[in-house]
Design a protein around this motif. Structure first.
Motif, short mmCIF file in Angstrom:
data_model
loop_
_atom_site.label_atom_id
_atom_site.label_comp_id
_atom_site.label_asym_id
_atom_site.label_seq_id
_atom_site.Cartn_x
_atom_site.Cartn_y
_atom_site.Cartn_z
N MET A 1 0.81 -1.19 0.00
CA MET A 1 0.00 0.00 0.00
C MET A 1 0.86 1.25 0.00
O MET A 1 0.60 2.18 -0.72
N VAL A 2 1.88 1.34 0.80
CA VAL A 2 2.65 2.57 0.96
C VAL A 2 4.04 2.38 0.40
O VAL A 2 4.69 1.38 0.65
N SER A 3 4.51 3.35 -0.37
CA SER A 3 5.86 3.28 -0.92
C SER A 3 6.86 3.81 0.10
O SER A 3 6.49 4.29 1.15
N SER A 4 8.13 3.77 -0.26
CA SER A 4 9.17 4.25 0.64
C SER A 4 9.08 5.75 0.86
O SER A 4 9.61 6.28 1.81
N GLU A 5 8.40 6.48 -0.04
CA GLU A 5 8.22 7.92 0.12
C GLU A 5 6.99 8.25 0.95
O GLU A 5 6.61 9.41 1.06
N SER A 6 6.32 7.28 1.51
CA SER A 6 5.11 7.45 2.30
C SER A 6 3.98 8.06 1.50
O SER A 6 3.29 8.96 1.95
N THR A 7 3.80 7.56 0.28
CA THR A 7 2.66 7.97 -0.53
C THR A 7 1.93 6.75 -1.05
O THR A 7 2.51 5.68 -1.20
N VAL A 8 0.67 6.93 -1.33
CA VAL A 8 -0.15 5.93 -2.01
C VAL A 8 -0.43 6.54 -3.37
O VAL A 8 -1.02 7.61 -3.46
N GLN A 9 0.00 5.89 -4.43
CA GLN A 9 -0.11 6.48 -5.76
C GLN A 9 -1.56 6.64 -6.23
O GLN A 9 -1.89 7.65 -6.82
N GLU A 10 -2.40 5.67 -6.01
CA GLU A 10 -3.80 5.75 -6.41
C GLU A 10 -4.67 5.58 -5.18
O GLU A 10 -5.02 4.46 -4.80
N SER A 11 -5.02 6.69 -4.57
CA SER A 11 -5.77 6.63 -3.32
C SER A 11 -7.18 6.07 -3.48
O SER A 11 -7.79 5.64 -2.51
N SER A 12 -7.68 6.03 -4.71
CA SER A 12 -9.03 5.48 -4.93
C SER A 12 -9.09 3.98 -4.63
O SER A 12 -10.18 3.43 -4.48
N THR A 13 -7.93 3.33 -4.51
CA THR A 13 -7.92 1.91 -4.18
C THR A 13 -8.15 1.65 -2.69
O THR A 13 -8.38 0.52 -2.30
N LEU A 14 -8.11 2.71 -1.88
CA LEU A 14 -8.33 2.58 -0.44
C LEU A 14 -9.78 2.86 -0.09
O LEU A 14 -10.49 3.57 -0.80
#
Length: 76
Positions: free
Chosen positions: A1-14
């Motif tokens: 879910m979370v990348s090493s940069e602490s972002t979720v690329q497509e938040s609509s998946t949550l």
């Protein structure tokens, strides 16, 4: 879910997204953030870009931010 940069690329998946009751009237021009419940980190996204990226905060960091907002540390 979370990348090493602490972002979720497509938040609509949550799931579990909600806006604060203090958010504006729901017009596209409103500057609102949405937060998602039920995840190990706290995802936060721009409400105008529901399919865009989200920042993911640790629970402690998010709690510290919310406490600072409540204390008025960021001004108007």
């Amino acid at each position: 879910m979370v990348s090493s940069e602490s972002t979720v690329q497509e938040s609509s998946t949550l799931t579990g997204w909600y806006k604060s009751s203090y958010s504006g009237g729901g017009t596209p021009q409103d500057d609102c953030l949405e937060v998602a419940r039920g995840h190990a980190t706290i995802p936060v996204r721009d409400s105008k870009r529901p399919a865009g990226p989200a920042l993911a905060f640790s629970p402690g960091s998010w709690s510290a931010f919310v406490a600072a907002v409540r204390r008025g540390e960021f001004g108007a």
